[in-house]
Design a protein around this motif. Sequence first.
Motif, short mmCIF file in Angstrom:
data_model
loop_
_atom_site.label_atom_id
_atom_site.label_comp_id
_atom_site.label_asym_id
_atom_site.label_seq_id
_atom_site.Cartn_x
_atom_site.Cartn_y
_atom_site.Cartn_z
N PRO A 9 0.79 -1.23 0.00
CA PRO A 9 0.00 0.00 0.00
C PRO A 9 0.83 1.29 0.00
O PRO A 9 0.39 2.29 -0.55
CB PRO A 9 -0.84 -0.13 1.27
N GLN A 13 0.19 5.01 -4.32
CA GLN A 13 0.10 6.36 -4.89
C GLN A 13 0.98 6.45 -6.14
O GLN A 13 0.61 7.04 -7.15
CB GLN A 13 0.55 7.38 -3.84
N LEU A 84 8.07 -4.58 2.58
CA LEU A 84 7.51 -4.17 3.87
C LEU A 84 8.36 -3.05 4.45
O LEU A 84 9.58 -3.07 4.34
CB LEU A 84 7.54 -5.38 4.81
N TYR A 85 7.70 -2.09 5.08
CA TYR A 85 8.43 -1.08 5.85
C TYR A 85 8.77 -1.65 7.22
O TYR A 85 7.92 -2.23 7.88
CB TYR A 85 7.52 0.13 6.11
N LEU A 87 9.46 -0.31 10.57
CA LEU A 87 9.51 0.90 11.38
C LEU A 87 8.96 0.62 12.75
O LEU A 87 8.29 -0.36 12.99
CB LEU A 87 8.68 2.00 10.73
N GLY A 90 7.82 4.58 18.92
CA GLY A 90 7.52 4.52 20.35
C GLY A 90 7.73 5.85 21.01
O GLY A 90 8.15 6.79 20.41
N THR B 242 14.22 6.99 12.91
CA THR B 242 14.04 7.22 11.47
C THR B 242 12.58 7.12 11.04
O THR B 242 12.28 7.24 9.86
CB THR B 242 14.84 6.20 10.63
N THR B 243 11.69 6.87 11.97
CA THR B 243 10.30 6.64 11.59
C THR B 243 9.69 7.84 10.85
O THR B 243 8.95 7.69 9.89
CB THR B 243 9.47 6.28 12.84
N VAL B 246 9.79 8.31 7.15
CA VAL B 246 8.78 7.61 6.35
C VAL B 246 7.38 8.19 6.58
O VAL B 246 6.60 8.33 5.63
CB VAL B 246 8.80 6.10 6.69
N PRO B 249 6.75 11.42 4.24
CA PRO B 249 6.30 11.19 2.86
C PRO B 249 4.99 10.42 2.75
O PRO B 249 4.32 10.49 1.71
CB PRO B 249 7.46 10.42 2.21
N LEU B 250 4.62 9.71 3.81
CA LEU B 250 3.29 9.06 3.80
C LEU B 250 2.18 10.09 4.06
O LEU B 250 1.00 9.79 3.89
CB LEU B 250 3.21 7.96 4.86
N TYR B 312 10.74 8.24 18.55
CA TYR B 312 9.93 8.84 17.47
C TYR B 312 8.83 9.75 18.01
O TYR B 312 8.67 10.89 17.55
CB TYR B 312 9.31 7.74 16.60
N GLU B 313 8.08 9.25 18.99
CA GLU B 313 6.95 10.05 19.48
C GLU B 313 7.43 11.38 20.08
O GLU B 313 6.77 12.40 19.93
CB GLU B 313 6.15 9.26 20.52
N TYR B 428 0.62 10.22 14.72
CA TYR B 428 0.08 9.66 13.48
C TYR B 428 -1.22 10.38 13.16
O TYR B 428 -2.14 10.41 13.98
CB TYR B 428 -0.18 8.15 13.61
N TYR B 453 -1.99 -0.31 17.67
CA TYR B 453 -1.17 0.16 16.55
C TYR B 453 -1.55 -0.58 15.27
O TYR B 453 -1.90 -1.75 15.31
CB TYR B 453 0.31 -0.07 16.87
N PHE B 459 3.24 0.16 7.97
CA PHE B 459 4.36 -0.64 7.43
C PHE B 459 3.97 -1.46 6.20
O PHE B 459 4.79 -2.19 5.66
CB PHE B 459 4.88 -1.65 8.46
N SER B 460 2.67 -1.44 5.86
CA SER B 460 2.15 -2.32 4.80
C SER B 460 2.18 -3.78 5.22
O SER B 460 2.26 -4.68 4.38
CB SER B 460 2.92 -2.16 3.49
N GLN B 466 -3.97 -7.10 4.01
CA GLN B 466 -3.61 -5.74 3.61
C GLN B 466 -4.80 -4.81 3.81
O GLN B 466 -5.95 -5.24 3.69
CB GLN B 466 -3.22 -5.73 2.14
N PRO B 569 0.60 11.63 -0.22
CA PRO B 569 -0.74 11.04 -0.41
C PRO B 569 -1.69 11.46 0.71
O PRO B 569 -1.26 11.76 1.82
CB PRO B 569 -0.47 9.53 -0.31
N GLY B 570 -2.97 11.49 0.38
CA GLY B 570 -3.97 11.75 1.41
C GLY B 570 -4.51 13.17 1.44
O GLY B 570 -5.32 13.51 2.31
#
Lengths: 90, 616
Positions: A9, A13, A84-85, A87, A90, B242-243, B246, B249-250, B312-313, B428, B453, B459-460, B466, B569-570
């Motif tokens: 997914p 795009q 797959l990502y 990631l 937390g 590094t989250t 990604v 760009p998502l 990340y958070e 998110y 989560y 993460f696909s 899916q 996207p979105g």
Amino acid sequence: MRVQIKIPPFLFQITKGVKLTNVTGNTVGECLEDFVAQFPPAKKLLFNKDNKLFGHIEIFLNGVSTFPEELEKPVHDGDTIFLLYLLSGG
Amino acid sequence: MTAITRKFLKVNLSNGEVVEAPIIEQVAIDFIGGSGFGISYLYQESKPHTDPLSEHNTLLVVTGPLAGTNAQTVSRWMVCTKSPLTGAFARSVCGADFGAWLKFSGYDFIMIEGKAERPVYLHVAENSCQIKSADELWGKSTLETQERLIKLHGKNTRVACIGQAGENLVKYASVASARRTASRCGGGTVMGSKNLKAVAITAQKKLQLQDPDTFNKLVKEQVKLLRASKFYHHHKDVGTTTTHDVTNPLGIYPVRNFRYGQQNDYEKLSGEEYRKFRTGDFSCYSCSVRCGKKHHVKSGPYAGSFSNGPEYESIWAFSGPIDNTTIEATIAADQLCDDFGMDTISTGNTIGFAYELYERGLLTKQDTDGLELTWGNHSAMIDLIKKIARREGIGNLLAEGTMRVAAAIGKGAEAYAINVKGLELPAYEPRGAKCLGFNYATSNIGGSHGYGYAPQEVFSSPIPRQVDRFAEVENADIVIYNQNERATRELGIICAFSGMMGWIPELYGKLLLAATGIDQIADPGYLKMVGERIVNLERAFNVRNGFGRKQDTLPQRFLQEPLHTRGAPGEGQMIRALDAFLDQYYKMRGWTPDGIPSPQKLDELGLSYVVKDMGW
């Protein structure tokens, strides 16, 4: 070799909603090269500036992780690749 | 000690009574441990409509059945209570090695009730517990509190404590151990309300397993699987730094109080940029991943700042909400929150909310003690963190969290308050990751990513299937799956990250069985059912406290304003079918259209004793 890439997914795009595509190559790396040739914007989501696969991308071949061979892993006719990502937030 | 000690400590701070109590066999079978014990005992002990900051609230510090063993990524612990931020069920999970030490002390959990007249701490040693004065510790940071208690009680001591935020009843105060925190929902606030500064445990490492030979073989297998996993190596290398490379760009990285899904110049905060500040790694007990990354600022206005993080958070909390791209400020802010003992997510989100109110003229420079809350102003953010923890000036208001700030200001401010049930949303964007969005809406603790989560949309992940991350009603099954999986995983309080390291489906149940000897665990379906049982009991706790469909909602922004993703996207996405989603979600859960677990569902899950509490 003729291989199918089941598109995840996060690339929909870029592939304009295409969820499955055929590629050719002898290794996973060659198959991804063909995939990127079909959908050039995918390159920056899969490879870094040095053209190395991102650490956060994992490649599955027929449902099994290709790690640690990854791009060097040989493929066969009829194989399926999935991405797959990797990631964690937390 | 055995993997399940079958004992807990019950401490009443009002009268000083300390009792060692058994965990009855049937409870151990029905709830296994961790989150199961947490909600089971909280439900039994709490009366409906208890004021969370009164002496009547109950606080549980719980470890898991695998804690203290040599199994990897399983020695976490959690705080369970009624949240002062939301008024709902609260559970917050933490790492470091306190969970292992709690097990070594001979208890599965500590139940704390009442309120001490003066500041105290608990000192737990093997099969003993004393309530001691904390007068000398009050006002100290979480770091200094731990250092002092370890110096006093010896190197075999581990401490969970609050900082000044908890003492000052900041509604989103955390509980810290080492430099990890049980952050969400205000567990530290409840400790502060009880005048409880810390729980210190002194114990030797020892543990007895039901079947040690099998257990050790399984651990070897676990280590082999971990090391064969790419995620293990990736996570070891970068942790969660590094989250955002990604999520930007998502289009799901919330910016300017959730107006945008992508931050301009986010590359300035990339994982590689954080690496330039890195000085080392750290880990939780018995975890070779060592995903914690230490950062140190050596020059500039934040020189001297250091943090075992940010994760990340927290990277997001101090960048996205106010649109800051200065890494040094995120490290300084993270350090401050850890020292004060304050949830980074609620802190950053509340500050972002204040910046938007300032932009809209609902807060002025006069209200903010002269601070200019303009987008990108990280210096003002740092000042606000200090003010919140100390409840100084505008900080006294912001310490209440977005829901209460909006109510106090009025004039339409609630339209910009980004919380669910009063708990501030994390990193998110729900309009671009709708499974997570609907998880926020229905979560029993409020707006938390950790409650359910959605690896499928971030993460696909193709498990169990899916998903289209912009779909709504169609993904009700996924939201339920993720929430139940979370509860199942937290029976052992295992690390959420280890879910992608390949060992859980194969070994989780086997490890639990070898550790506890509970035969039912051999059936994987049993574990899943217990996970669902826990979600339903948490829900029953909330229903009993007046929660229902009305509270299962999302902030107005997501229902009425299109998302702007700056090319990702979105673009234009909104949550359009919340009601239809809830109808489907409740139906699939076996709940009524009002969101109340049905008698049939409760019976099916072995929760018949709850039926009468639901008004049936």
